[in-house]
Design an enzyme around this catalytic site. Structure first.
Site, short mmCIF file in Angstrom:
data_model
loop_
_atom_site.label_atom_id
_atom_site.label_comp_id
_atom_site.label_asym_id
_atom_site.label_seq_id
_atom_site.Cartn_x
_atom_site.Cartn_y
_atom_site.Cartn_z
CB THR A 113 -0.63 0.07 1.31
OG1 THR A 113 -1.79 -1.22 1.18
CG2 THR A 113 -1.70 1.12 1.14
CE LYS A 155 -5.13 -0.50 1.24
NZ LYS A 155 -5.25 -1.92 2.26
CE LYS A 202 1.50 2.09 4.19
NZ LYS A 202 1.91 0.93 3.82
P1 NAD Z 1 5.58 -6.15 7.18
O1 NAD Z 1 6.51 -5.14 7.72
O2 NAD Z 1 5.16 -7.32 7.74
O3 NAD Z 1 6.33 -6.84 5.78
C1 NAD Z 1 6.87 -6.20 4.97
C2 NAD Z 1 8.40 -6.88 4.65
O4 NAD Z 1 9.21 -6.20 3.58
C3 NAD Z 1 9.40 -7.04 6.01
O5 NAD Z 1 9.64 -8.14 6.24
C4 NAD Z 1 10.56 -6.12 5.36
O6 NAD Z 1 11.64 -6.66 5.86
C5 NAD Z 1 10.77 -6.28 3.68
N1 NAD Z 1 11.30 -5.44 2.85
C6 NAD Z 1 11.49 -4.10 3.04
N2 NAD Z 1 12.16 -3.72 2.13
C7 NAD Z 1 12.60 -4.96 1.42
C8 NAD Z 1 13.35 -4.98 0.23
N3 NAD Z 1 14.20 -3.82 -0.52
N4 NAD Z 1 13.67 -6.26 -0.13
C9 NAD Z 1 13.06 -7.40 0.51
N5 NAD Z 1 12.44 -7.19 1.51
C10 NAD Z 1 12.27 -6.03 1.92
O7 NAD Z 1 4.33 -5.50 6.50
P2 NAD Z 1 2.92 -6.39 6.02
O8 NAD Z 1 1.90 -6.26 7.33
O9 NAD Z 1 3.26 -7.85 5.44
O10 NAD Z 1 2.27 -5.35 4.93
C11 NAD Z 1 2.97 -5.16 3.64
C12 NAD Z 1 2.19 -4.19 2.98
O11 NAD Z 1 0.65 -4.79 2.80
C13 NAD Z 1 2.15 -2.78 3.47
O12 NAD Z 1 2.14 -1.72 2.45
C14 NAD Z 1 0.98 -2.58 4.24
O13 NAD Z 1 0.38 -1.19 4.46
C15 NAD Z 1 -0.13 -3.61 3.15
N6 NAD Z 1 -1.21 -4.21 4.04
C16 NAD Z 1 -0.95 -4.87 5.00
C17 NAD Z 1 -2.16 -5.48 5.94
C18 NAD Z 1 -1.96 -6.16 7.06
O14 NAD Z 1 -3.03 -6.51 7.51
N7 NAD Z 1 -0.65 -6.41 7.61
C19 NAD Z 1 -3.21 -5.42 4.94
C20 NAD Z 1 -3.41 -4.77 3.89
C21 NAD Z 1 -2.46 -4.01 3.33
#
Ligand code: NAD
Length: 293
Positions: free
Chosen positions: A93, A168, A243
């Site tokens: 997102t 979204k 966020k």
């Molecule tokens: P998270 O922080 O658990 O996972 C993100 C991962 O990306 C981390 O493990 C981080 O180390 C990794 N990362 C960052 N830079 C990187 C790179 N250059 N190469 C490889 N890995 C890298 O976050 P999440 O909860 O999994 O959410 C991910 C996305 O989905 C976000 O943008 C969030 O807003 C969106 N989202 C999350 C949810 C939810 O319920 N968690 C729901 C809808 C949308």
């Protein structure tokens, strides 16, 4: 298909697991060693870097915390490492402007790109029931669709680049405002002596009906599955709502939209997330409203 799956966090790991389960050849990578270990434990082959995973992949899927992560990774070697014509799907997102920048970078490097943010949370990621909102060309949407159908249940092509992100944030702005006012209505009702169940029965069968009331009811009782019945354990955490509203505010300012309710919702959820609400379901805003009343 050969898929590079980058970002194996709360959402990315279960999504990658579902792609493996559907028979795709997935090569994962994350910058955090614990995430790599968790992925390996779930049977995902892990590459030595994002660029290594991207080289030779048909599709590069990213699931990162923010737009800066996406753009930095695209610029920092992913686009250069991938074979020409690779389909880049970003499911993070991020801001609409950032999604459009990522799209232009991908196209300038000879690749294809769609933004495909999700809703449905970790449970949706685990069950393969996410909703995807997709921005990009018809051809690129069609190419991404079979993979998105593995990870999700409802896939909507919202228009050109960035419009998946636009859909979204617009949806979540509606959700935020309605969750706040449903909380206000219950607290007002309490102070007037109105029973929770009675207010629920009236409003859910009348013009006050909305998801924030009928599914995510902020008081315990009327909807046994709502987070209010488990002390506001998420669900959709306040930090994530804050966020998304920050991204909505950026778009409100960038477009000069007169969105007073959206602006106020952003302030309210920023305060909620900075206080007790970061890890609580966003319907827990009712406790702030009650405390302040
Ligand atoms: P998270 O922080 O658990 O996972 C993100 C991962 O990306 C981390 O493990 C981080 O180390 C990794 N990362 C960052 N830079 C990187 C790179 N250059 N190469 C490889 N890995 C890298 O976050 P999440 O909860 O999994 O959410 C991910 C996305 O989905 C976000 O943008 C969030 O807003 C969106 N989202 C999350 C949810 C939810 O319920 N968690 C729901 C809808 C949308």
């Amino acid at each position: 298909m050969k898929i590079a799956f980058l970002g194996l966090g709360h959402m990315g790991l279960p999504m990658a697991v579902n792609l493996v389960g559907a028979g795709h050849e997935v090569h994962g990578f994350d910058v955090v060693p614990a995430a790599i270990e968790a992925a390996a434990a779930q049977g995902i082959p892990v590459a030595g870097s994002g660029a290594e995973a991207a080289a030779g992949a048909d599709v590069v899927l990213t699931m990162f915390p923010s737009g800066a992560h996406v753009i930095d990774a695209y610029r920092g070697g992913l686009l250069a490492a991938a074979a020409p014509g690779t389909l880049f799907i970003d499911s993070s997102t991020i801001a609409v402007d950032e999604a459009r920048t990522a799209h232009e970078l991908a196209l300038a490097a000879g690749h294809r790109n769609v933004d495909a943010p999700v809703s449905g949370g970790v449970v949706g990621a685990e069950n393969g029931t996410l909703a995807f909102m997709v921005g990009g060309s018809d051809a690129d949407f069609a190419a991404a669709l079979p993979l998105l159908e593995v990870m999700g249940k409802r896939i909507v092509h919202c228009g050109g680049p960035g419009l998946g992100q636009a859909a979204k944030i617009c949806n979540n702005m509606i959700l935020a405002v309605s969750q706040i006012v449903v909380g206000e209505a219950f607290v007002l009702g309490e102070r007037l002596g109105l029973d929770h169940q009675v207010l629920f029965d009236v409003a859910s069968g009348a013009s006050g009906q909305c998801w924030a009331l009928s599914t995510n009811c902020p008081v315990p009782g009327p909807v046994p599955t709502s987070p209010a019945n488990r002390d506001y354990r998420p669900g959709f955490a306040g930090a994530l709502m804050a966020k998304d509203l920050g991204l909505a505010l950026q778009a409100i300012d960038g477009t000069g939209t007169d969105a007073r309710m959206g602006r106020l919702a952003q302030q309210i959820y920023a305060a909620f997330a900075a206080g007790s609400g970061a890890g609580r379901d966003f319907s827990g805003i009712i406790t702030d409203i009650r405390d302040a009343s």
